[in-house]
Design an enzyme around this catalytic site. Sequence first.
Site, PDB file in Angstrom:
ATOM      1  N   SER A 198      24.753 -15.156 -17.548  1.00  0.00           N
ATOM      2  CA  SER A 198      23.933 -14.216 -16.771  1.00  0.00           C
ATOM      3  C   SER A 198      23.800 -14.651 -15.305  1.00  0.00           C
ATOM      4  O   SER A 198      23.954 -15.835 -14.974  1.00  0.00           O
ATOM      5  CB  SER A 198      22.537 -14.128 -17.399  1.00  0.00           C
ATOM      6  OG  SER A 198      21.907 -15.378 -17.299  1.00  0.00           O
ATOM      7  N   GLU A 224      21.940  -4.985 -16.025  1.00  0.00           N
ATOM      8  CA  GLU A 224      22.831  -5.180 -17.158  1.00  0.00           C
ATOM      9  C   GLU A 224      22.002  -5.210 -18.445  1.00  0.00           C
ATOM     10  O   GLU A 224      21.043  -5.971 -18.556  1.00  0.00           O
ATOM     11  CB  GLU A 224      23.587  -6.500 -16.998  1.00  0.00           C
ATOM     12  CG  GLU A 224      24.594  -6.725 -18.095  1.00  0.00           C
ATOM     13  CD  GLU A 224      25.432  -7.966 -17.874  1.00  0.00           C
ATOM     14  OE1 GLU A 224      24.871  -9.029 -17.566  1.00  0.00           O
ATOM     15  OE2 GLU A 224      26.672  -7.860 -18.010  1.00  0.00           O
ATOM     16  N   CYS A 256      30.782  -8.356 -20.529  1.00  0.00           N
ATOM     17  CA  CYS A 256      30.325  -8.358 -19.126  1.00  0.00           C
ATOM     18  C   CYS A 256      30.863  -7.150 -18.364  1.00  0.00           C
ATOM     19  O   CYS A 256      30.197  -6.623 -17.494  1.00  0.00           O
ATOM     20  CB  CYS A 256      30.783  -9.611 -18.396  1.00  0.00           C
ATOM     21  SG  CYS A 256      30.639 -11.083 -19.360  1.00  0.00           S
TER      22      CYS A 256
HETATM   23  P1  ADP Z   1      22.575 -14.855 -21.948  1.00  0.00           P
HETATM   24  O1  ADP Z   1      21.345 -14.209 -21.372  1.00  0.00           O
HETATM   25  O2  ADP Z   1      23.749 -13.968 -22.071  1.00  0.00           O
HETATM   26  O3  ADP Z   1      22.336 -15.745 -23.125  1.00  0.00           O
HETATM   27  P2  ADP Z   1      22.718 -17.149 -20.290  1.00  0.00           P
HETATM   28  O4  ADP Z   1      23.237 -17.182 -18.923  1.00  0.00           O
HETATM   29  O5  ADP Z   1      21.284 -17.456 -20.522  1.00  0.00           O
HETATM   30  O6  ADP Z   1      23.105 -15.727 -20.795  1.00  0.00           O
HETATM   31  O7  ADP Z   1      23.545 -18.078 -21.252  1.00  0.00           O
HETATM   32  C1  ADP Z   1      24.891 -18.415 -21.058  1.00  0.00           C
HETATM   33  C2  ADP Z   1      25.041 -19.899 -21.250  1.00  0.00           C
HETATM   34  O8  ADP Z   1      24.263 -20.559 -20.259  1.00  0.00           O
HETATM   35  C3  ADP Z   1      24.558 -20.429 -22.602  1.00  0.00           C
HETATM   36  O9  ADP Z   1      25.437 -21.455 -23.025  1.00  0.00           O
HETATM   37  C4  ADP Z   1      23.200 -21.002 -22.253  1.00  0.00           C
HETATM   38  O10 ADP Z   1      22.803 -22.042 -23.117  1.00  0.00           O
HETATM   39  C5  ADP Z   1      23.465 -21.545 -20.865  1.00  0.00           C
HETATM   40  N1  ADP Z   1      22.251 -21.748 -20.050  1.00  0.00           N
HETATM   41  C6  ADP Z   1      21.075 -21.073 -20.106  1.00  0.00           C
HETATM   42  N2  ADP Z   1      20.207 -21.566 -19.197  1.00  0.00           N
HETATM   43  C7  ADP Z   1      20.839 -22.565 -18.533  1.00  0.00           C
HETATM   44  C8  ADP Z   1      20.486 -23.442 -17.469  1.00  0.00           C
HETATM   45  N3  ADP Z   1      19.282 -23.416 -16.895  1.00  0.00           N
HETATM   46  N4  ADP Z   1      21.411 -24.319 -17.031  1.00  0.00           N
HETATM   47  C9  ADP Z   1      22.637 -24.360 -17.571  1.00  0.00           C
HETATM   48  N5  ADP Z   1      23.027 -23.571 -18.595  1.00  0.00           N
HETATM   49  C10 ADP Z   1      22.152 -22.677 -19.077  1.00  0.00           C
END
Ligand code: ADP
Length: 494
Positions: free
Chosen positions: A241, A397, A296
């Site tokens: 995201s 989204e 996406c």
């Molecule tokens: P979604 O909302 O589609 O789950 P995220 O961006 O939250 O999208 O998740 C995508 C990936 O990013 C996952 O592997 C999640 O664990 C990781 N993620 C979420 N928060 C963080 C963060 N603060 N730093 C690094 N990775 C993260």
Amino acid sequence: MTVHILPHPFLAGGPKRLLIGGKHVDAISGKTFETCNPATGELLATVAEGGAEDIDLAVKVARETFDEGPWRRTLPVERQTILLRLADLVEREIESLALLDTLDMGAPIRHTRGSGAFLISLLRYYAGMARGLHGETLTPSIPGMFACTLREPVGVVGAITPWNGPLWAAVLKIGPVLATGCTLVLKPAEDSPLSALRLGELVLEAGAPPGVVNIVPGFGATAGAALAAHGGVDKVAFTGSGATGRKIIEASAGNLKRLSLELGGKSPNIVFADADLKAAAPAAAVAAFANSGQICSAGTRLFVERPIYEEFVAEVAAFGAKLKIGDGRDIETDLGPLVSAKQRERVEGYLDSARADGANIISGGSRPAQPALAQGYFMTPTVLTGVNDQMRVTREEIFGPVVSAMPFDTIEEVTKRANATPFGLGAGVWTRDNGKALRMGRDLRAGSVWVNAYNVLDPAVPAGGYKESGYGREYGADHLYDHLNVKSFWMKTD
Ligand code: ADP
């Protein structure tokens, strides 16, 4: 209905452990987390929960493997051989890998199995590219000086992947690392960590030295954040995201690591009245609903030229209504569940906001009625009309099976509206007029523009974002070169 019998062979035995330095290890904290089947709510496996200290260990191993070991100086032909073997192993195991993803995040087996052929060909593409990467000989305007560039592996890559295509995402991160001689710590999404762990085992079986590819499942705020911030990581390859992408940019500042970010989208799919509507209507439905909208580049803003608007949107809705919703293990299932209860709540929240804004839900918009689906996180494919460019559902989204259909009158108007979004991942155009197609291809601000097609991918063709959909490219030569540093080499010759 053909349902595979649990347990999947990979799920047998105790908790699934981290894969660091070629060994299965427990998390240092001893913590575990559960991963469940979103179609049924059943527990699939307990998984070691990597934390900051496990990331630290994995990065040290990847660092040492890169700095001290022979890996980064392996000949291109050796890396090619490993990648070709890996492709063969994935081919051998594709049924099992596809089923793991179907169980872990719900996608229909037809979809996960169907992606197999593409992923195998993607690995073979990286194998070919491993021998085609090169620097250049240059001609400086300084007398008596020779100059050329060397392309050297960037070092330790930290990859963070989402849950919407777990095996796919893992292949996209592992392939270029093996092709270029980097090393990797991969943190798969907590909702779907299983296939990456299995793929890590296959990488070892293919002959990659231990420590080249390390897999550390865990949560984003702990393991993910630690990986993004780690001073021993040279590049982070992130898919997820925009909100998390921004956190990763901040976390990366400490050692100024290189980033590639494949973030979200709100992609326009534009249908002109002169298009082949028989092809465009089902394609527009698939563009929005495939993988239950958890893609996406899903075509979630459907712009239809006014004279054909009503009829076309009715066809898209009718196509969506015919899609078979169910357990992904059923070969006849078209749409599986959303990945989690949380994700479904999020999608339902968007539908509430659409209702409050005065949108019409002309099909779908609810959980399916079948009692057999009550335990899973299913949603019916939803078509919204009566929407405008300002509503939340057309701006943000959603990552669910929801499409907003809007009429337009002129090419100038639709181009402007299609571009009036912070995102820029993909865009579709349907027309028989080549002039219009070329003009739209030029004017749409998106990393991929498809004419009379949608969401087409090929290993050789780069894909990625404009604007807030991210930067860096996956697939194609650009993807590989993003894993290489350019060194300029100078020599005085006379
Ligand atoms: P979604 O909302 O589609 O789950 P995220 O961006 O939250 O999208 O998740 C995508 C990936 O990013 C996952 O592997 C999640 O664990 C990781 N993620 C979420 N928060 C963080 C963060 N603060 N730093 C690094 N990775 C993260």
